[in-house]
Design a protein around this motif. Structure first.
Motif, PDB file in Angstrom:
ATOM      1  N   ARG A  62      51.953  45.541   3.588  1.00 20.65           N
ATOM      2  CA  ARG A  62      53.229  46.158   3.232  1.00 20.65           C
ATOM      3  C   ARG A  62      53.728  45.379   2.016  1.00 20.65           C
ATOM      4  O   ARG A  62      54.409  44.362   2.157  1.00 20.65           O
ATOM      5  N   GLU A  87      62.331  56.640  -3.305  1.00 21.45           N
ATOM      6  CA  GLU A  87      63.106  56.471  -2.076  1.00 21.45           C
ATOM      7  C   GLU A  87      64.133  57.594  -1.957  1.00 21.45           C
ATOM      8  O   GLU A  87      64.286  58.200  -0.881  1.00 21.45           O
ATOM      9  N   GLY A  90      62.770  60.638  -0.662  1.00 19.98           N
ATOM     10  CA  GLY A  90      62.287  60.577   0.712  1.00 19.98           C
ATOM     11  C   GLY A  90      60.808  60.271   0.844  1.00 19.98           C
ATOM     12  O   GLY A  90      60.217  60.493   1.903  1.00 19.98           O
ATOM     13  N   LEU A  92      59.305  57.145   0.022  1.00 21.08           N
ATOM     14  CA  LEU A  92      59.029  55.772   0.434  1.00 21.08           C
ATOM     15  C   LEU A  92      60.295  55.093   0.911  1.00 21.08           C
ATOM     16  O   LEU A  92      61.400  55.549   0.641  1.00 21.08           O
ATOM     17  N   ASP A  93      60.079  54.029   1.666  1.00 21.73           N
ATOM     18  CA  ASP A  93      61.184  53.213   2.171  1.00 21.73           C
ATOM     19  C   ASP A  93      61.139  51.863   1.471  1.00 21.73           C
ATOM     20  O   ASP A  93      60.057  51.302   1.251  1.00 21.73           O
ATOM     21  N   ARG A  94      62.306  51.353   1.135  1.00 20.07           N
ATOM     22  CA  ARG A  94      62.470  50.021   0.571  1.00 20.07           C
ATOM     23  C   ARG A  94      63.261  49.212   1.590  1.00 20.07           C
ATOM     24  O   ARG A  94      64.368  49.593   1.936  1.00 20.07           O
ATOM     25  N   THR A  95      62.686  48.123   2.073  1.00 21.13           N
ATOM     26  CA  THR A  95      63.375  47.297   3.062  1.00 21.13           C
ATOM     27  C   THR A  95      63.306  45.832   2.634  1.00 21.13           C
ATOM     28  O   THR A  95      62.338  45.418   1.993  1.00 21.13           O
ATOM     29  N   SER A 107      57.057  50.928   1.718  1.00 22.75           N
ATOM     30  CA  SER A 107      56.139  51.650   2.603  1.00 22.75           C
ATOM     31  C   SER A 107      56.357  53.144   2.414  1.00 22.75           C
ATOM     32  O   SER A 107      57.466  53.591   2.117  1.00 22.75           O
ATOM     33  N   THR A 109      56.788  56.963   3.514  1.00 24.19           N
ATOM     34  CA  THR A 109      57.307  57.740   4.634  1.00 24.19           C
ATOM     35  C   THR A 109      56.237  58.760   5.023  1.00 24.19           C
ATOM     36  O   THR A 109      55.208  58.891   4.335  1.00 24.19           O
TER      37      THR A 109
END
Length: 167
Positions: A62, A87, A90, A92-95, A107, A109
């Motif tokens: 990741r 992001e 919708g 990919l996710d950014r954390t 990561s 989605t």
């Protein structure tokens, strides 16, 4: 004294320089990929990011935005901008990275996986057509060309030694 145009190919004796041809080929292919991906709402740069992210995730990683920038060869600031756009779409996710509060992990989605899979198919078909003069994606000419490109990409960039006297 060296002519200013020698490095860009415009005045090279016997034809364009390798650098000029690489630049022209990269521009031609970038435009072709942009056009092919337009129906999916992606640009070539977004595809490079999504495809690389998909590959890294497949290997159990990741990645941070920085690692993805290093992997793709894109500038970290540009990767950040692309990631924010993807992001918002919708894909990919950014954390926050739990190990480094300054870093952001990326990561795909579920939608990101689906769009990336379709984009990979589109680009693979396009590359097969563009590489037809070398035998297509699976051709021996393409394998040799790919190896030569890898060798060129492995050459490290030394700091510029250009001086005013050379201009």
């Amino acid at each position: 004294m060296k002519e200013a145009n020698d490095d860009v190919g415009a005045a090279a004796p016997g034809g364009p320089t390798p650098g000029f041809l690489v630049w022209r080929l990269s521009m031609k292919w970038r435009v072709a990929v942009d056009r092919a991906l337009a129906p999916l709402g992606l640009t070539h740069a977004q595809f490079a990011l999504l495809g690389s992210l998909c590959d890294l995730q497949r290997s159990g990683t990741r990645p941070s935005q920085r690692r993805l920038a290093d992997h793709t060869g894109l500038e970290p600031l540009y990767v950040s901008k692309l990631a924010r756009t993807l992001e918002a779409a919708g894909l990919l996710d950014r954390t926050p990275d739990p190990a480094d509060t300054r870093a952001v992990q990326l990561s795909l989605t579920a939608d990101g996986h689906a769009v990336t899979a379709r984009a990979v198919t589109v680009v693979r078909d396009l590359m097969d057509r563009l590489l037809e003069p070398l035998g297509g994606l699976a051709g021996p000419g393409t394998a040799a060309f790919t190896e030569q490109l890898r060798r060129l990409l492995d050459v490290s960039l030394a700091p510029s030694t250009f001086t005013e006297e050379q201009s």
